[in-house]
Design a protein around this motif. Structure first.
Motif, short mmCIF file in Angstrom:
data_model
loop_
_atom_site.label_atom_id
_atom_site.label_comp_id
_atom_site.label_asym_id
_atom_site.label_seq_id
_atom_site.Cartn_x
_atom_site.Cartn_y
_atom_site.Cartn_z
N LEU A 158 0.46 51.67 88.86
CA LEU A 158 -0.65 51.67 88.65
C LEU A 158 -1.44 51.49 89.78
N VAL A 159 -2.57 52.64 90.14
CA VAL A 159 -3.19 52.48 91.55
C VAL A 159 -4.91 52.22 91.12
N ALA A 160 -5.58 51.98 91.96
CA ALA A 160 -7.10 51.83 91.70
C ALA A 160 -7.55 53.36 91.47
N GLY A 161 -8.47 53.36 90.40
CA GLY A 161 -9.05 54.32 90.14
C GLY A 161 -8.32 55.08 88.97
N GLN A 162 -7.24 54.95 88.73
CA GLN A 162 -6.66 55.51 87.36
C GLN A 162 -7.30 54.79 86.19
N THR A 163 -6.82 55.60 85.02
CA THR A 163 -7.29 55.41 83.91
C THR A 163 -6.07 54.60 82.77
N VAL A 164 -6.46 53.61 82.12
CA VAL A 164 -5.41 52.90 81.49
C VAL A 164 -5.66 52.87 79.92
N LEU A 165 -4.73 53.30 78.92
CA LEU A 165 -5.38 53.13 77.23
C LEU A 165 -4.24 52.02 76.95
N LEU A 166 -5.14 50.90 76.34
CA LEU A 166 -4.41 50.08 75.57
C LEU A 166 -4.60 49.98 74.24
N LEU A 167 -3.44 49.42 73.41
CA LEU A 167 -3.68 49.69 72.00
C LEU A 167 -3.76 48.37 71.35
N THR A 190 -8.39 50.19 72.20
CA THR A 190 -8.55 50.63 70.81
C THR A 190 -8.19 49.31 69.95
N SER A 191 -8.92 49.23 68.97
CA SER A 191 -8.76 48.03 67.74
C SER A 191 -9.46 48.57 66.40
N SER A 192 -9.25 48.06 65.47
CA SER A 192 -9.84 48.34 64.19
C SER A 192 -11.15 47.43 63.95
N SER A 193 -11.34 46.47 65.10
CA SER A 193 -12.51 45.46 64.75
C SER A 193 -13.43 45.81 65.85
N ASP A 194 -14.67 46.06 65.64
CA ASP A 194 -15.81 46.04 66.65
C ASP A 194 -15.84 44.75 67.01
N GLN A 207 -14.33 51.19 78.10
CA GLN A 207 -14.49 51.96 76.76
C GLN A 207 -13.79 51.59 75.63
N THR A 208 -14.27 51.81 74.62
CA THR A 208 -13.53 51.01 73.42
C THR A 208 -13.52 52.36 72.35
N VAL A 209 -12.63 52.17 71.52
CA VAL A 209 -12.28 53.07 70.36
C VAL A 209 -11.82 52.22 69.26
N ASN A 210 -12.76 52.45 67.92
CA ASN A 210 -12.37 51.81 66.84
C ASN A 210 -11.50 52.95 66.08
N TYR A 211 -10.21 52.36 65.87
CA TYR A 211 -9.47 53.54 65.29
C TYR A 211 -9.47 53.64 63.85
N GLN A 212 -10.20 52.90 63.33
CA GLN A 212 -10.78 52.65 61.71
C GLN A 212 -11.84 53.87 61.45
N HIS A 214 -12.33 56.14 63.80
CA HIS A 214 -11.73 57.42 64.35
C HIS A 214 -10.26 57.44 64.19
N PRO A 215 -10.00 57.81 63.00
CA PRO A 215 -8.32 58.12 62.90
C PRO A 215 -7.79 58.69 63.79
N ASP A 216 -8.31 59.64 64.12
CA ASP A 216 -7.82 60.59 65.26
C ASP A 216 -8.02 60.06 66.57
N TRP A 217 -7.73 58.96 66.88
CA TRP A 217 -8.39 58.34 67.96
C TRP A 217 -7.97 58.81 69.30
N HIS A 218 -7.11 59.70 69.45
CA HIS A 218 -6.61 60.28 70.56
C HIS A 218 -7.47 61.18 71.11
N ARG A 219 -8.33 61.88 69.98
CA ARG A 219 -9.61 62.69 70.63
C ARG A 219 -10.67 62.27 71.11
N GLU A 220 -10.95 60.74 70.64
CA GLU A 220 -11.96 60.18 71.42
C GLU A 220 -11.48 59.76 72.53
N VAL A 221 -10.06 59.40 73.00
CA VAL A 221 -9.74 59.08 74.20
C VAL A 221 -9.76 60.31 75.45
#
Length: 336
Positions: A158-167, A190-194, A207-212, A214-221
């Motif tokens: 990983l280098v500075a400026g890249q984007t990481v997705l965590l589940l 992502t999480s199911s809890s705000d 940024q955060t995505v609630n997968y409850q 947004h069930p299709d959370w990949h679209r939000e990402v």
């Protein structure tokens, strides 16, 4: 001394607390008085049975712990009584590439672990704890933090400026959040809890995505990345989430496959990973050298381990139950 033992595949309620003799400190080994231990998802699987390379019975559970040396064996020169240390997860993986035989030396599954008052380990199979860390903090590192480090910084770094997705907001994901932010990355989690997502924001998540919600959370990402996708995914869900992780990743991106928290029997098509030239790599904790690098990076960046809740040794099964409830953010520890 008191020890916990997994004797059957009966799960948490079948774990027993027993009295055992103190282990002998042999030449080339050190004895550690354990002061703290922490839980990982693997520990639930070990107790329930069926986890690869972790079918030893009976076995002292838990891989992650910290304590102080109370005795050194003949020929040991690197350590002395009173040193604050942590055993490494895979006892025989010191550096370089790993073998099946090495992986069978994983604490708390392949061999006896750290949920016991004293443990004896080879002198090369432990690391020093910085003065800035408590025993509980150091005990939270061997699996979760080293796994996160291995995923993001050992291969396809990983280098500075890249984007990481965590589940999710478990131990690996929270450590990955802290390490990624210290390296100058942008983090989506992502999480199911705000409530958990708000805590993740306070730790630096961009940024955060609630997968409850947004069930299709990949679209939000994909939307959050202007349709491009992320550079790295720390994939702790497994087959149940991998398809959406693939759809969240940019062309030529990296998926670090770590866990099997969701639908381990699910089936996915590999074709999108082919068309998008993705790098999908299995990650299983790391070597002693990686453990040392993790601690060095945390110390340099003043990363403070996130400990959700601490339990006493006598309440170890309550710690297991709380961990299994998935109410935690970060790590659950047991202090002796």
């Amino acid at each position: 001394m008191k020890s916990c033992l997994v004797k059957t595949d009966g799960g948490i309620d079948a774990i027993e607390t027993v009295d055992q003799p103190e282990p002998d400190c042999r030449p080339g080994t050190v004895k550690i008085r354990m002061r703290a231990a922490s839980l990982n998802y693997r520990d639930l699987s070990v107790a329930a049975g069926g986890y690869m390379r972790n079918d030893t019975r009976p076995v002292v559970p838990l891989s992650d712990g910290a304590g102080e040396i109370t005795e050194v064996g003949d020929g040991v020169t690197q350590w002395k009584v009173g040193d604050r240390v942590s055993p490494i997860f895979v006892q025989k993986w010191i550096d370089g590439s790993v073998t099946d035989a090495m992986l069978r030396s994983s604490l708390g599954g392949g061999i006896d672990g750290v949920l016991t008052e004293s443990i004896v380990v080879p002198e090369q199979s432990l690391v020093a704890i910085p003065d800035s860390m408590s025993f509980a903090e150091a005990a939270s590192i061997p699996c979760a933090a080293v796994t996160a480090w291995h995923a993001l910084f050992e291969v396809n770094r990983l280098v500075a400026g890249q984007t990481v997705l965590l589940l999710g907001t478990g131990g690996v994901s929270i450590y990955a959040l802290q390490l990624a932010k210290s390296a100058g990355a942008r983090v989506i989690i992502t999480s199911s809890s705000d409530k958990k997502l708000e805590l993740a924001k306070s730790l630096g998540a961009d940024q955060t995505v609630n997968y409850q919600t947004h069930p299709d959370w990949h679209r939000e990402v994909k939307s959050l990345t202007d349709g491009v996708g992320v550079d790295h995914v720390v994939e702790v869900g497994g087959p149940g989430t991998l398809e959406k992780s693939i759809k969240s990743t940019k062309v030529g991106g990296n998926i670090h496959l770590i866990g099997v928290l969701d639908s381990p029997s699910a089936k996915i098509s590999p074709m999108l990973s082919v068309f998008n030239l993705l790098n999908i790599r299995g990650i299983y904790v790391g070597s002693r050298t990686m453990h040392e690098r993790t601690i060095q990076a945390m110390t340099a960046s003043e990363i403070k381990p996130v400990i959700d809740k601490s339990f006493a040794f006598d309440d170890a099964l309550d710690a297991y139950r709380y961990f299994a409830s998935q109410k935690h953010v970060g790590k659950v520890v047991i202090e002796f």
